[in-house]
Design an enzyme around this catalytic site. Structure first.
Site, short mmCIF file in Angstrom:
data_model
loop_
_atom_site.label_atom_id
_atom_site.label_comp_id
_atom_site.label_asym_id
_atom_site.label_seq_id
_atom_site.Cartn_x
_atom_site.Cartn_y
_atom_site.Cartn_z
N TYR A 32 0.84 -1.01 0.22
CA TYR A 32 0.06 0.12 -0.15
C TYR A 32 0.85 1.37 -0.13
O TYR A 32 2.03 1.22 0.11
CB TYR A 32 -0.84 0.10 1.26
N ARG A 51 7.94 4.36 -4.75
CA ARG A 51 8.08 3.40 -3.44
C ARG A 51 7.12 2.22 -3.81
O ARG A 51 7.20 1.01 -3.33
CB ARG A 51 7.89 4.13 -2.26
N ARG A 104 -7.11 -20.70 -2.27
CA ARG A 104 -5.90 -20.51 -1.28
C ARG A 104 -4.91 -21.47 -1.17
O ARG A 104 -5.11 -22.66 -1.21
CB ARG A 104 -6.57 -20.83 0.28
N HIS A 106 -0.33 -21.24 -0.66
CA HIS A 106 0.75 -20.18 -0.36
C HIS A 106 1.57 -20.03 -1.77
O HIS A 106 1.92 -18.83 -1.97
CB HIS A 106 1.71 -20.80 0.61
N LYS A 151 6.44 -1.76 1.80
CA LYS A 151 5.29 -1.18 2.65
C LYS A 151 4.07 -2.18 2.48
O LYS A 151 3.28 -2.06 1.47
CB LYS A 151 4.85 0.16 1.87
N GLU A 183 12.93 2.82 14.03
CA GLU A 183 11.75 3.64 13.44
C GLU A 183 10.56 3.58 14.55
O GLU A 183 10.74 2.86 15.39
CB GLU A 183 11.36 3.42 12.04
N LEU A 211 11.13 1.67 6.86
CA LEU A 211 10.46 1.98 5.76
C LEU A 211 11.20 3.28 5.23
O LEU A 211 11.31 4.17 5.97
CB LEU A 211 8.99 2.23 6.04
N1 PLP Z 1 7.70 3.98 8.97
C1 PLP Z 1 6.40 3.26 9.24
C2 PLP Z 1 6.64 1.81 9.87
C3 PLP Z 1 5.39 3.68 8.67
O1 PLP Z 1 4.32 2.94 8.55
C4 PLP Z 1 5.51 4.95 8.00
C5 PLP Z 1 4.08 5.55 7.56
O2 PLP Z 1 3.09 5.00 7.75
C6 PLP Z 1 6.51 5.71 8.19
C7 PLP Z 1 7.65 5.08 8.35
C8 PLP Z 1 6.69 7.15 7.36
O3 PLP Z 1 6.42 7.12 6.19
P1 PLP Z 1 5.95 8.29 5.23
O4 PLP Z 1 6.79 9.54 5.67
O5 PLP Z 1 6.01 7.83 3.87
O6 PLP Z 1 4.55 8.43 5.59
#
Ligand code: PLP
Length: 302
Positions: A32, A51, A104, A106, A151, A183, A211
């Protein structure tokens, strides 16, 4: 009723249905994006689409659209929702691609038909009192998988981590893996070490532990453009305790100063000077986007 996008069509949210055998529903098999929209314009659209393309490639879901098609679809959904009074201001545009319906198993289906879904919700900046007082955060062990740069929609660990923070009356969890802060549960992490002219802004380098946040990149760009000393470097757990400032950043929550970490004040317990400067720069950057002609991939030029 908000308008959503599903597989090529815009329709009211309560009329959008996906098959129960969709692998997104069965396995959480999908990726997403969350794109902030200011003044009807998607912020950093090309970066978000890049991304998305990276996430799709990493999980081997064929990209159902060209960059131009994505941009058109997104702009149409923004415009379709701008007429709705509740959603006429800034929006957060959520975009999801799953591997689609299949028996279903894997093993990956041979000819997947990815499901594309997008919706738009009102986006409000953090309340003034939060910017003035900051938030409380706690540190937690990072229980997520080893490919956090993707993501992925399978967010169960992130959900549980965020809820553990909320249960502790904190707004975010700062995640620790092998002694390093990576993070937040749904945000990137910045710390300021040192004070005054010795202050340096630090965020962990990109890699599979986090991320690659778009807001993170904007902040580094703004710091470099305005002479704020910054670097991408590992943040050890001990660095959190000696940081003069800690921030968490994301598209929807912008930049939030963490003023209490694990029940102890960060610095003097108030949002610091580097935060205040960066917050002003970020707001100015948003304002520029509102006033500027669309400078993302322009669907009209497709
Ligand atoms: N890290 C994680 C795990 C996230 O879920 C998010 C955003 O939802 C971010 C970092 C920040 O990313 P962005 O600045 O692209 O929203």
């Amino acid at each position: 009723m908000s308008i959503v996008h599903l597989n090529g069509k815009n329709l009211p949210a309560d009329q959008a249905c996906v098959p129960v055998l969709d692998r997104g529903f069965i396995f959480g098999d999908g990726v997403y994006e969350m794109i902030p929209v200011f003044g009807g314009r998607p912020f950093r659209l090309d970066e978000h689409l890049q991304r998305l393309e990276n996430s799709l490639a990493e999980v081997r879901i064929p990209n159902p659209h060209t960059r131009t098609e994505w941009a058109t679809l997104i702009q149409r959904l923004i415009d379709a929702n701008r007429g709705d009074k509740a959603n006429s201001g800034d929006q957060s545009l959520y975009l999801q691609v799953t591997r689609g319906p299949a028996a279903r198993d894997h093993a990956l289906p041979e000819n997947p038909a990815p499901t594309v879904f997008a919706m738009s919700n009102p986006l409000r900046p953090p309340a003034t009192y939060i910017i003035e007082q900051g938030i409380k955060a706690i540190t937690l062990d990072d229980i997520r998988w080893a490919r956090c740069h993707i993501k992925a929609i399978s967010l169960l660990p992130n959900i549980l981590l965020r809820q553990t923070a909320l249960d502790a009356d904190a707004a975010e969890a700062i995640l620790i893996r092998d002694g390093y802060a990576t993070e937040g549960a749904a945000s990137n992490l910045f710390v300021v070490l040192g004070e005054g002219k010795d202050a340096v802004l630090i965020t962990p380098p990109k890699g599979p532990r986090l991320l690659p946040g778009i807001t993170r990149d904007v902040i580094l760009e703004l710091a470099r453009a305005h002479g704020i000393a910054c670097r991408e470097d590992e943040i050890r757990r001990e660095d959190l305790a000696r940081a003069s400032e800690i921030w968490v950043t994301s598209s929807t929550r912008e930049i939030l100063p963490v003023t209490t970490l694990d029940d102890a004040p960060v610095g003097d317990g108030k949002p610091g000077p580097v935060f205040r400067q960066m917050h002003a720069l970020y707001q100015a950057n948003k304002a520029e986007l509102r006033g500027a002609p669309t400078n993302t991939t322009n669907p009209e030029q497709a």
